[in-house]
Scaffold this motif. Structure first.
Motif, mmCIF file in Angstrom:
data_model
loop_
_atom_site.group_PDB
_atom_site.id
_atom_site.type_symbol
_atom_site.label_atom_id
_atom_site.label_comp_id
_atom_site.label_asym_id
_atom_site.label_seq_id
_atom_site.Cartn_x
_atom_site.Cartn_y
_atom_site.Cartn_z
ATOM 1 N N VAL A 12 0.872 -1.296 0.042
ATOM 2 C CA VAL A 12 -0.098 -0.113 -0.098
ATOM 3 C C VAL A 12 0.778 1.276 0.096
ATOM 4 O O VAL A 12 1.837 1.344 0.519
ATOM 5 N N TRP A 13 0.447 1.965 -0.787
ATOM 6 C CA TRP A 13 1.242 3.446 -0.641
ATOM 7 C C TRP A 13 0.167 4.646 -0.352
ATOM 8 O O TRP A 13 -0.918 4.819 -0.595
ATOM 9 N N ILE A 14 0.558 5.157 1.019
ATOM 10 C CA ILE A 14 -0.350 6.136 1.358
ATOM 11 C C ILE A 14 0.370 7.529 1.212
ATOM 12 O O ILE A 14 1.609 7.687 1.572
ATOM 13 N N GLY A 15 -0.238 8.286 0.218
ATOM 14 C CA GLY A 15 0.476 9.650 -0.267
ATOM 15 C C GLY A 15 0.506 10.612 1.114
ATOM 16 O O GLY A 15 -0.364 10.619 1.977
ATOM 17 N N MET A 16 1.538 11.637 0.715
ATOM 18 C CA MET A 16 1.658 12.480 1.678
ATOM 19 C C MET A 16 0.516 13.320 1.941
ATOM 20 O O MET A 16 -0.268 13.701 1.198
ATOM 21 N N HIS A 17 0.390 13.964 3.182
ATOM 22 C CA HIS A 17 -0.449 14.681 3.761
ATOM 23 C C HIS A 17 -2.062 13.838 3.716
ATOM 24 O O HIS A 17 -3.043 14.711 4.019
ATOM 25 N N SER A 18 -1.901 12.670 3.880
ATOM 26 C CA SER A 18 -3.065 11.899 3.736
ATOM 27 C C SER A 18 -3.724 11.513 5.336
ATOM 28 O O SER A 18 -2.871 11.614 5.940
ATOM 29 N N VAL A 19 -4.804 11.647 5.430
ATOM 30 C CA VAL A 19 -5.517 11.488 6.777
ATOM 31 C C VAL A 19 -6.485 10.113 6.675
ATOM 32 O O VAL A 19 -7.066 9.820 5.954
ATOM 33 N N ILE A 20 -6.104 8.961 7.391
ATOM 34 C CA ILE A 20 -7.025 7.842 7.647
ATOM 35 C C ILE A 20 -7.512 7.977 8.917
ATOM 36 O O ILE A 20 -7.106 7.916 9.779
ATOM 37 N N LEU A 21 -9.107 8.017 8.627
ATOM 38 C CA LEU A 21 -9.782 8.172 9.861
ATOM 39 C C LEU A 21 -10.232 6.907 10.616
ATOM 40 O O LEU A 21 -10.170 5.739 9.859
ATOM 41 N N SER A 22 -10.789 6.932 11.875
ATOM 42 C CA SER A 22 -10.936 5.783 12.715
ATOM 43 C C SER A 22 -11.909 4.722 12.317
ATOM 44 O O SER A 22 -12.193 3.633 12.604
ATOM 45 N N ASP A 23 -12.932 5.355 11.381
ATOM 46 C CA ASP A 23 -13.829 4.281 10.791
ATOM 47 C C ASP A 23 -13.600 3.249 9.799
ATOM 48 O O ASP A 23 -14.066 2.457 9.230
ATOM 49 N N VAL A 24 -12.370 3.688 9.262
ATOM 50 C CA VAL A 24 -11.581 2.655 8.353
ATOM 51 C C VAL A 24 -11.326 1.607 9.178
ATOM 52 O O VAL A 24 -10.355 1.734 9.749
ATOM 53 N N ARG A 25 -11.695 0.265 8.628
ATOM 54 C CA ARG A 25 -11.078 -0.874 9.368
ATOM 55 C C ARG A 25 -10.084 -1.638 8.360
ATOM 56 O O ARG A 25 -9.339 -2.460 8.963
ATOM 57 N N LYS A 26 -10.176 -1.428 7.073
ATOM 58 C CA LYS A 26 -9.139 -2.029 6.097
ATOM 59 C C LYS A 26 -8.794 -1.078 4.919
ATOM 60 O O LYS A 26 -9.732 -0.489 4.435
ATOM 61 N N ILE A 27 -7.600 -1.309 4.499
ATOM 62 C CA ILE A 27 -7.131 -0.826 3.408
ATOM 63 C C ILE A 27 -6.517 -1.863 2.747
ATOM 64 O O ILE A 27 -5.629 -2.498 2.984
ATOM 65 N N GLY A 28 -7.225 -2.164 1.472
ATOM 66 C CA GLY A 28 -6.731 -3.741 0.824
ATOM 67 C C GLY A 28 -5.518 -3.617 0.227
ATOM 68 O O GLY A 28 -4.749 -2.432 0.058
ATOM 69 N N ALA A 29 -4.897 -4.634 -0.028
ATOM 70 C CA ALA A 29 -3.634 -4.681 -0.517
ATOM 71 C C ALA A 29 -3.255 -4.090 -2.041
ATOM 72 O O ALA A 29 -4.370 -3.975 -2.565
ATOM 73 N N ASN A 30 -2.161 -3.687 -2.195
ATOM 74 C CA ASN A 30 -1.863 -3.024 -3.544
ATOM 75 C C ASN A 30 -2.450 -1.672 -3.954
ATOM 76 O O ASN A 30 -2.778 -1.309 -4.929
ATOM 77 N N SER A 31 -3.130 -1.214 -2.793
ATOM 78 C CA SER A 31 -3.752 0.163 -2.964
ATOM 79 C C SER A 31 -3.016 1.315 -2.810
ATOM 80 O O SER A 31 -1.815 1.460 -2.316
ATOM 81 N N ILE A 32 -3.483 2.366 -3.430
ATOM 82 C CA ILE A 32 -2.869 3.941 -3.491
ATOM 83 C C ILE A 32 -3.839 4.886 -3.026
ATOM 84 O O ILE A 32 -4.847 4.855 -3.380
#
Length: 193
Positions: free
Chosen positions: A145-165
């Motif tokens: 997974v690539w999380i780009g700069m200045h991104s915010v992942i909030l607490s309601d997110v339970r999963k970020i799938g493989a190979n995602s950007i």
């Protein structure tokens, strides 16, 4: 002389600036080496070739496990508001400067993931009352997974799938499927990979 062009302009008057830059660079390398040794020995488990650079802030070190070849850059915060929250960072993960990682609800970061500078990941919230008891929610970030700069992942997110950007500057409010590119505020699927 060409090997010094990145720190010296070649003029005599510029030599003082070059010396200051070289000394600062040497100081930072020594500080990073010392920080790596101290923090690695304070965490619950660390793999081989882990690098932890200066000014890292962390809480509950017995709840943090790092795989092999993990790099945690300067000014990264690994924190939890909950003594039961656990953080597992798998092999070949890079967390770049000024990122804030909350593992209050439990966080797993999969292999080969990159978290770019100034990103924020939350695994708890307080609902509508900032003085209320926190609500803890776990998060699983898949591999590659690539999380780009200045991104915010909030607490309601339970999963970020493989190979995602996650595109730079995004605010992720819900689950991200595998093999997707998401972006925006709030983040939406831009396309499948």
């Amino acid at each position: 002389m060409t090997m010094f062009k990145y720190i010296w302009n070649g003029k005599f008057c510029g030599i003082l600036g070059a010396i200051i830059i070289a000394m600062g660079s040497a100081y930072m390398k020594i500080k990073d080496a010392i920080t790596t040794v101290i923090v690695k020995n304070n965490l619950y488990k660390t793999g081989k070739n882990v690098r932890i650079l200066g000014s890292v802030v962390y809480r509950y070190p017995n709840n943090i496990k790092l795989g092999n070849n993990v790099i945690i850059a300067r000014n990264v915060t690994l924190m939890s508001e909950n003594k039961e929250g656990e953080l597992f960072i798998d092999d070949n993960v890079v967390i770049t400067i000024n990122s804030k990682i909350d593992f209050s609800g439990g966080l797993k970061i999969g292999k080969n993931t990159l978290i770019s500078n100034n990103s924020v990941i939350e695994t708890h919230d307080h609902g509508l009352n900032p003085h209320s008891q926190p609500i803890f929610k776990d998060l699983d970030i898949g591999e590659n997974v690539w999380i780009g700069m200045h991104s915010v992942i909030l607490s309601d997110v339970r999963k970020i799938g493989a190979n995602s950007i996650i595109a730079a500057g995004s605010v992720v409010t819900k689950k991200v499927p595998a093999n997707c590119i998401v972006g925006g505020v709030p983040a939406k699927i831009i396309k499948k990979r």
